[in-house]
Design a protein around this motif. Structure first.
Motif, PDB file in Angstrom:
ATOM      1  N   TRP A   1      63.319  61.691   8.330  1.00 50.36           N
ATOM      2  CA  TRP A   1      63.871  60.348   8.482  1.00 50.36           C
ATOM      3  C   TRP A   1      65.041  60.245   7.517  1.00 50.36           C
ATOM      4  O   TRP A   1      64.905  60.563   6.337  1.00 50.36           O
ATOM      5  CB  TRP A   1      62.805  59.304   8.151  1.00 50.36           C
ATOM      6  CG  TRP A   1      63.348  57.945   7.883  1.00 50.36           C
ATOM      7  CD1 TRP A   1      63.473  57.333   6.669  1.00 50.36           C
ATOM      8  CD2 TRP A   1      63.851  57.014   8.853  1.00 50.36           C
ATOM      9  NE1 TRP A   1      64.024  56.086   6.833  1.00 50.36           N
ATOM     10  CE2 TRP A   1      64.268  55.862   8.151  1.00 50.36           C
ATOM     11  CE3 TRP A   1      63.992  57.045  10.244  1.00 50.36           C
ATOM     12  CZ2 TRP A   1      64.813  54.751   8.798  1.00 50.36           C
ATOM     13  CZ3 TRP A   1      64.543  55.934  10.878  1.00 50.36           C
ATOM     14  CH2 TRP A   1      64.935  54.815  10.162  1.00 50.36           C
TER      15      TRP A   1
ATOM     16  N   PRO B   1      52.794  49.535  13.242  1.00 51.59           N
ATOM     17  CA  PRO B   1      54.217  49.693  12.967  1.00 51.59           C
ATOM     18  C   PRO B   1      54.543  51.188  12.985  1.00 51.59           C
ATOM     19  O   PRO B   1      53.641  51.998  12.781  1.00 51.59           O
ATOM     20  CB  PRO B   1      54.382  49.123  11.563  1.00 51.59           C
ATOM     21  CG  PRO B   1      53.031  49.186  10.951  1.00 51.59           C
ATOM     22  CD  PRO B   1      52.028  49.129  12.065  1.00 51.59           C
TER      23      PRO B   1
ATOM     24  N   TRP C   1      64.721  55.813  18.033  1.00 51.60           N
ATOM     25  CA  TRP C   1      63.868  54.959  17.237  1.00 51.60           C
ATOM     26  C   TRP C   1      63.069  53.989  18.102  1.00 51.60           C
ATOM     27  O   TRP C   1      61.892  53.730  17.855  1.00 51.60           O
ATOM     28  CB  TRP C   1      64.700  54.195  16.209  1.00 51.60           C
ATOM     29  CG  TRP C   1      63.844  53.318  15.374  1.00 51.60           C
ATOM     30  CD1 TRP C   1      63.681  51.972  15.488  1.00 51.60           C
ATOM     31  CD2 TRP C   1      62.978  53.733  14.317  1.00 51.60           C
ATOM     32  NE1 TRP C   1      62.772  51.523  14.571  1.00 51.60           N
ATOM     33  CE2 TRP C   1      62.319  52.592  13.839  1.00 51.60           C
ATOM     34  CE3 TRP C   1      62.693  54.978  13.740  1.00 51.60           C
ATOM     35  CZ2 TRP C   1      61.394  52.638  12.804  1.00 51.60           C
ATOM     36  CZ3 TRP C   1      61.768  55.020  12.715  1.00 51.60           C
ATOM     37  CH2 TRP C   1      61.140  53.870  12.259  1.00 51.60           C
TER      38      TRP C   1
ATOM     39  N   LYS D   1      68.071  56.937  10.861  1.00 52.09           N
ATOM     40  CA  LYS D   1      67.778  57.683  12.066  1.00 52.09           C
ATOM     41  C   LYS D   1      66.723  58.739  11.756  1.00 52.09           C
ATOM     42  O   LYS D   1      66.611  59.213  10.629  1.00 52.09           O
ATOM     43  CB  LYS D   1      69.039  58.393  12.582  1.00 52.09           C
ATOM     44  CG  LYS D   1      70.017  57.470  13.255  1.00 52.09           C
ATOM     45  CD  LYS D   1      71.257  58.230  13.681  1.00 52.09           C
ATOM     46  CE  LYS D   1      72.263  57.281  14.329  1.00 52.09           C
ATOM     47  NZ  LYS D   1      73.540  57.945  14.573  1.00 52.09           N
TER      48      LYS D   1
ATOM     49  N   PHE E   1      62.061  51.561   5.138  1.00 52.98           N
ATOM     50  CA  PHE E   1      61.469  52.034   3.888  1.00 52.98           C
ATOM     51  C   PHE E   1      62.147  51.398   2.681  1.00 52.98           C
ATOM     52  O   PHE E   1      63.275  51.677   2.394  1.00 52.98           O
ATOM     53  CB  PHE E   1      61.545  53.564   3.767  1.00 52.98           C
ATOM     54  CG  PHE E   1      60.765  54.260   4.824  1.00 52.98           C
ATOM     55  CD1 PHE E   1      61.402  55.069   5.727  1.00 52.98           C
ATOM     56  CD2 PHE E   1      59.408  54.078   4.932  1.00 52.98           C
ATOM     57  CE1 PHE E   1      60.684  55.714   6.704  1.00 52.98           C
ATOM     58  CE2 PHE E   1      58.687  54.720   5.906  1.00 52.98           C
ATOM     59  CZ  PHE E   1      59.330  55.538   6.799  1.00 52.98           C
TER      60      PHE E   1
ATOM     61  N   GLU F   1      59.051  53.470  18.112  1.00 45.02           N
ATOM     62  CA  GLU F   1      58.446  52.166  17.871  1.00 45.02           C
ATOM     63  C   GLU F   1      57.472  51.815  18.994  1.00 45.02           C
ATOM     64  O   GLU F   1      56.389  51.311  18.751  1.00 45.02           O
ATOM     65  CB  GLU F   1      59.559  51.112  17.847  1.00 45.02           C
ATOM     66  CG  GLU F   1      59.764  50.480  16.511  1.00 45.02           C
ATOM     67  CD  GLU F   1      60.891  49.467  16.525  1.00 45.02           C
ATOM     68  OE1 GLU F   1      61.671  49.410  17.503  1.00 45.02           O
ATOM     69  OE2 GLU F   1      60.984  48.727  15.557  1.00 45.02           O
TER      70      GLU F   1
ATOM     71  N   ILE G   1      56.364  56.779   9.767  1.00 45.33           N
ATOM     72  CA  ILE G   1      57.246  57.923   9.590  1.00 45.33           C
ATOM     73  C   ILE G   1      57.127  58.342   8.140  1.00 45.33           C
ATOM     74  O   ILE G   1      57.246  57.533   7.240  1.00 45.33           O
ATOM     75  CB  ILE G   1      58.708  57.514   9.878  1.00 45.33           C
ATOM     76  CG1 ILE G   1      58.893  57.220  11.352  1.00 45.33           C
ATOM     77  CG2 ILE G   1      59.670  58.582   9.432  1.00 45.33           C
ATOM     78  CD1 ILE G   1      58.899  58.462  12.194  1.00 45.33           C
ATOM     79  N   SER G   2      56.903  59.609   7.928  1.00 46.16           N
ATOM     80  CA  SER G   2      56.826  60.079   6.556  1.00 46.16           C
ATOM     81  C   SER G   2      58.215  60.051   5.932  1.00 46.16           C
ATOM     82  O   SER G   2      59.208  60.305   6.605  1.00 46.16           O
ATOM     83  CB  SER G   2      56.276  61.505   6.545  1.00 46.16           C
ATOM     84  OG  SER G   2      56.542  62.088   5.296  1.00 46.16           O
ATOM     85  N   SER G   3      58.265  59.734   4.649  1.00 46.01           N
ATOM     86  CA  SER G   3      59.572  59.733   4.001  1.00 46.01           C
ATOM     87  C   SER G   3      59.948  61.149   3.562  1.00 46.01           C
ATOM     88  O   SER G   3      61.058  61.389   3.135  1.00 46.01           O
ATOM     89  CB  SER G   3      59.567  58.789   2.806  1.00 46.01           C
ATOM     90  OG  SER G   3      58.616  59.226   1.877  1.00 46.01           O
TER      91      SER G   3
ATOM     92  N   GLN H   1      54.285  41.929  11.165  1.00 47.85           N
ATOM     93  CA  GLN H   1      54.603  42.591  12.429  1.00 47.85           C
ATOM     94  C   GLN H   1      55.005  41.574  13.478  1.00 47.85           C
ATOM     95  O   GLN H   1      55.931  41.794  14.250  1.00 47.85           O
ATOM     96  CB  GLN H   1      53.380  43.361  12.928  1.00 47.85           C
ATOM     97  CG  GLN H   1      53.484  44.837  12.716  1.00 47.85           C
ATOM     98  CD  GLN H   1      52.236  45.538  13.199  1.00 47.85           C
ATOM     99  OE1 GLN H   1      51.218  45.499  12.522  1.00 47.85           O
ATOM    100  NE2 GLN H   1      52.306  46.152  14.344  1.00 47.85           N
TER     101      GLN H   1
END
Lengths: 533, 407
Positions: free
Chosen positions: B353, B323, B310, B359, A238, B314, B326-328, A138
């Motif tokens: 997401w 951090p 975003w 985005k 991701f 954040e 966000i769920s995928s 981070q």
């Protein structure tokens, strides 16, 4: 825009059409600047390039995975619309000669099962380790997304940035500060030893600490580089390691299309001979064919040595600065071997292709890796090198004919400075290629018979063909002493140079290499902020 | 208890995650592996194969078939050419949407309608006096969606139809590995893609090979896809793609007027961004007068896309030392939307997401005055169990619209 500008004088000329040069150009053009990008080769991309070297086979010649390409750039430049397609890697496979090796999956449960075959303890600690590294990363991530703070400045904004950096470091408490100090100073192996016991896991994890450096897994300072692996976890991307569809060049082309959509002009086959300098100011460039192009600003995406000793010339620079650039460590340590094969390689004890949907590391033990480094220290390429292998055609069939495949191998160590002298690399090129193929073939019998075409790139080739001095893929080692406000030289870490109106935007600037696009983006934003362009 | 689809013998072997859910009374795969992302990327970069049999299907045939469909839907179906497919919705008398789906004109007097909900009784009620037969063919047609940039190349290997000639929203009869089927260039991912309709009542064709017609088609596609990066894909992956494509879902982004206890819950086509499907200037159809009124007066709410900032997201998480989390997977638990003064102006009904666009996207219905692209609004975000508001920009969907979709 005034008529004089429209008539031909550029606001900015970018030297080098690699991804950073193109990202920089796109940001400047988006802000309304008249921009020209000049690329020496016949294709765009620099080291992020795709070439069809064998009919139907598209090779990501140099850079082969996208690691940390900044999501903010994808958003700002609308790169998805311009054809940016990144396919995330799903696995990390470490084959072994005598058994089915270790595969780490994007499914944590499956990874735990795999690791527990070697050590039940390690399997449990693995997520704990990831959590700690994520915490550390981070801090680093914040560094990547902004220009390096200047520790010599009394400017309140700079002091604030330094303070913030200090605060971030401190935030996790004594434990975190301690962890950071360890990370900054220890070797990758020592650091991993504190966590894990199984050799196979430690070996494959330790290689993250040496990629692109002339250091071994037991050299101090390599622990820090491990962190970079964890940054993807927290940047909102991701699984940010991935292939660019159609080859790595796709990223450069998407950046180029974005730049053009904003009005930038791009020329290939236009090598720059030198930067035109008048009274300590850059006024344009001179092309290899003698043509001169005038520009208010010149931006070099080349590495610091090529920029200052090649394009600028020592005469225009102070002795101190020349000294700093001289000392800047490039010393490339890796090569690349790319194969076209008519069938998939088979690995001991594994069926199907699931475990190949990611990278394959030939790093069976720590001693193996250290031995590979030993040879490099004395000016030889490793007889049994560390290989990072990918077969992008499994997930992206568009890069090879149906049923056939492209294998891309990153090879370390291949020191630029071999004892016979770097200019003798061409005579060793094929022997080097044989070594690499022999190494992989130990894990996949039958590999040699499947090869249709082979491309071997030594550090010498990387320098001669791609303009990477000493074949360093990051335009300079990512070791601590040349990161942050020291990259590429103390006092010159903010994309400016001692030559007025000459800027830098390549991987040789903060935050460094690795197909991030961050140097190009931050350079452009710094320039736009400075109101000089 | 849900029933298996005609492809169950194949999909159940592949679904190693055992992640299933009920879809309209059928077993449907959420994701074949524990993590759905590879399936999402297959849709976007190679091809994904998803079993969409649970869609409700109706065969409408007879001399008045076109007239009936023109009467009960918002489109003038009499103008639809043979071999063409169209997307539309149908409304109640108050001009509120009952369901949405596609209509294919297979022959002059032969249509197939797809729907999200059982619709036979509604269609039949409207069909009185028309010379038309309506058959609920939901169980008869096994349906597969083959979606993604490589889908055409895969179909070329197994189908005798001219795939290059099959334009966007066209349908054609074809043989796949000797099995009669329909192939339509349609889908729910907003990408190049096809849907394949196999008659499961016809029994197994006698020739070579084994298995039922449905199984043979599934096997043929799987085999042909081997060299084209084909993956079996589940509903979780498709949910992300449909949000990127800006496609609404009955029961998620709106509720059928038949199920709503209050007027507020109902939506008109205009409020759902389906105004473009409504053809007012023609013979009478269900809901026409109400829709004409709304068109004149303007709609109170409008359908929009939201691009959630975003950097705001954040910042909120950074406030907790985290951090961004966000769920995928896509979400569908509605979230309130506010203007910049904190006044409630509508709701986001689903979102995701977008890995391709990097985005954070949402589909929403907002007060009409906030529906202009570029407008800044605020959407609720929960972080560390606490509610926050973050900036979102109004965007006209689709968010992702690759040229290959129509090319």
């Amino acid at each position: 825009m005034n008529p004089a500008q429209r008539s031909g004088r550029y606001d900015a000329v970018v030297i080098g059409g690699g991804h950073n040069g193109l990202v920089c150009a796109a940001y400047l053009a988006k802000a309304g600047r008249k921009v020209l990008v000049l690329e020496r080769r016949h294709v765009l991309g620099g080291a992020a390039v795709t070439e069809e070297l064998h009919p139907g086979f598209h090779f990501s010649v140099c850079s082969y995975v996208v690691s940390l390409f900044r999501p903010s750039i994808i958003r700002d430049l609308d790169l998805a619309k311009h054809g940016m397609e990144i396919i995330p890697l799903e696995t990390a496979f470490a084959p072994r000669i005598d058994d089915c090796g270790l595969c780490r999956w994007s499914d944590p449960g499956r990874t735990r099962h795999e690791i527990s075959r070697f050590s039940a303890r390690d399997a449990e600690i693995y997520p704990e380790f990831s959590l700690t590294m994520t915490k550390m990363a981070q801090l680093v991530r914040n560094i990547i997304d902004s220009p390096a703070p200047d520790p010599t400045s009394w400017n309140p904004a700079e002091l604030f940035r330094l303070l913030r950096l200090g605060k971030e470091l401190q935030r996790g408490g004594a434990e975190s500060v301690g962890m950071n100090l360890k990370l900054l100073t220890m070797s990758a192996v020592d650091f991993l030893d504190r966590w894990f016991e199984s050799e196979v896991l430690k070996a494959v994890m330790s290689v993250s600490g040496i990629i692109g450096t002339f250091l071994g897994v037991r050299s101090p300072g390599t622990a820090y580089v491990l962190l970079h692996h964890y940054m993807g976890e927290i940047d909102g991307a991701f699984r940010s390691w991935g292939y660019s569809k159609g080859g790595t060049g796709g990223i450069s082309l998407a950046c180029a299309r974005a730049a053009e959509s904003f009005g930038a002009e791009i020329r290939t086959g236009a090598g720059v001979e030198r930067v035109r300098i008048k009274n300590g100011r850059a006024t344009g460039i001179v092309l290899a064919n003698g043509d001169e192009i005038e520009a208010k600003t010149v931006i070099s995406s080349c590495d610091p040595r090529l920029t200052f000793f090649g394009l600028v010339g020592r005469d225009h620079l102070d002795g101190d600065f020349v000294e700093q650039i001289e000392r800047y460590k490039l010393r490339g340590s890796s090569g690349k071997v790319n194969l076209a094969v008519d069938r998939l390689p088979r690995f001991h004890g594994r069926e199907g292709t699931d475990f190949l949907r990611g990278d394959i590391a030939i790093a069976p033990s720590i001693d193996y890796l250290e031995r590979a480094y030993d040879q490099a220290k004395y000016g030889e390429f490793s007889e049994r090198p560390y290989l990072n292998v990918v077969i992008p055609s499994i997930m992206d069939p568009s890069v090879a004919p149906p049923g056939q495949h492209v294998i891309s191998m990153f090879v370390q160590y291949a020191p630029y400075d071999i004892k016979e002298g770097p200019e003798n690399w061409p005579s060793k090129r094929q022997a080097f290629g044989d070594t690499v193929v022999d190494t992989l073939a130990e894990y996949c019998p039958g590999l040699k018979e499947s090869i249709l075409y082979r491309q071997v790139l030594t550090p010498w080739d990387l320098e001669q063909e791609f303009g990477l001095s000493e074949g360093n893929i990051f335009q300079g080692e990512l070791s601590l002493e040349q990161l942050l406000f020291q990259r590429p030289a103390a006092g010159w870490a903010r994309y400016r140079t001692p030559i007025k109106n000459l800027w830098m935007c390549g991987s040789g600037t903060h935050p460094g290499g690795g197909l991030m696009g961050a140097p190009g983006q931050l350079a452009a934003l710094s320039m736009l902020g400075s109101r000089q362009t | 208890m849900p029933i298996p689809s005609p492809f169950h013998s194949r999909t159940s072997k592949l679904c190693t995650s055992l992640r299933w859910k009920d879809w309209a009374g059928y077993h449907a795969v959420c994701s074949y592996r524990t993590c759905h992302e590879p399936e999402y990327f297959a849709f976007r970069h190679a091809a994904g194969l998803i079993d969409v049999t649970p869609l409700f299907k109706y065969e409408v045939y007879g001399p008045d078939a076109a007239a009936l469909l023109a009467r009960i839907t918002v489109r003038d179906i009499t103008k639809l050419g043979v071999g063409r497919v169209t997307y539309l919705c149908w409304c109640d008398d108050d001009g509120k949407v009952v369901d949405d789906g596609t209509v294919s004109r297979l022959e002059e007097d032969y249509f197939r309608v797809t729907a999200a909900e059982p619709s036979l009784s509604w269609f039949e009620r409207m069909a009185r006096g028309y010379q038309v037969t309506i058959e609920d063919s939901t169980q008869r047609w096994g349906a597969l969606a083959l979606q993604g940039p490589n889908s055409r190349d895969i179909l070329k290997q197994v189908s005798d139809a001219d795939m290059d000639g099959l334009g966007f929203f066209r349908v054609v009869r074809a043989q796949l590995d000797g099995v009669e089927a329909f192939i339509s260039r349609t889908g729910y991912t907003g990408d190049l893609g096809y849907e394949i309709w196999v008659d499961t009542s016809a029994g197994s064709p006698g020739s070579a090979g084994s298995g039922t017609a449905a199984e043979r088609v599934y096997d043929a596609l799987t085999e042909a896809g081997r060299n084209f990066g084909l993956l079996p894909a589940g509903l979780d992956a498709m949910d992300v793609t449909r949000i990127e494509a800006g496609f609404i879902m009955n029961g998620v982004d709106y509720f059928s007027a038949h199920h709503c206890l209050t007027e507020m819950r109902k939506s008109s086509p205009y409020e759902l961004g389906l105004g473009w499907t409504v053809k007012l200037d023609r013979g009478p159809f269900v809901g026409q007068a109400a829709l004409a009124r709304e068109k004149r007066a303007g709609s109170a709410r409008l359908f929009v896309g939201l691009d959630v900032a975003w950097t705001d997201l954040e910042r909120v998480f950074a406030g907790y030392g985290l951090p961004p989390e966000i769920s995928s997977a896509a979400w569908r638990d509605g979230r309130p939307v506010y203007d910049r003064d904190g006044r409630w102006i509508g709701q986001a009904t689903s979102g995701a997401w977008s890995p391709v666009l990097k985005k954070n996207l949402a589909l929403a219905q907002l007060e009409a005055s906030f529906a202009t692209p570029g407008e800044r609004v605020e959407i609720e975000l929960t972080a560390e169990y606490r509610r926050h508001r973050v900036t979102a920009t109004v965007v006209k969907p689709p968010f992702f619209n690759p040229p290959r979709k129509r090319a």
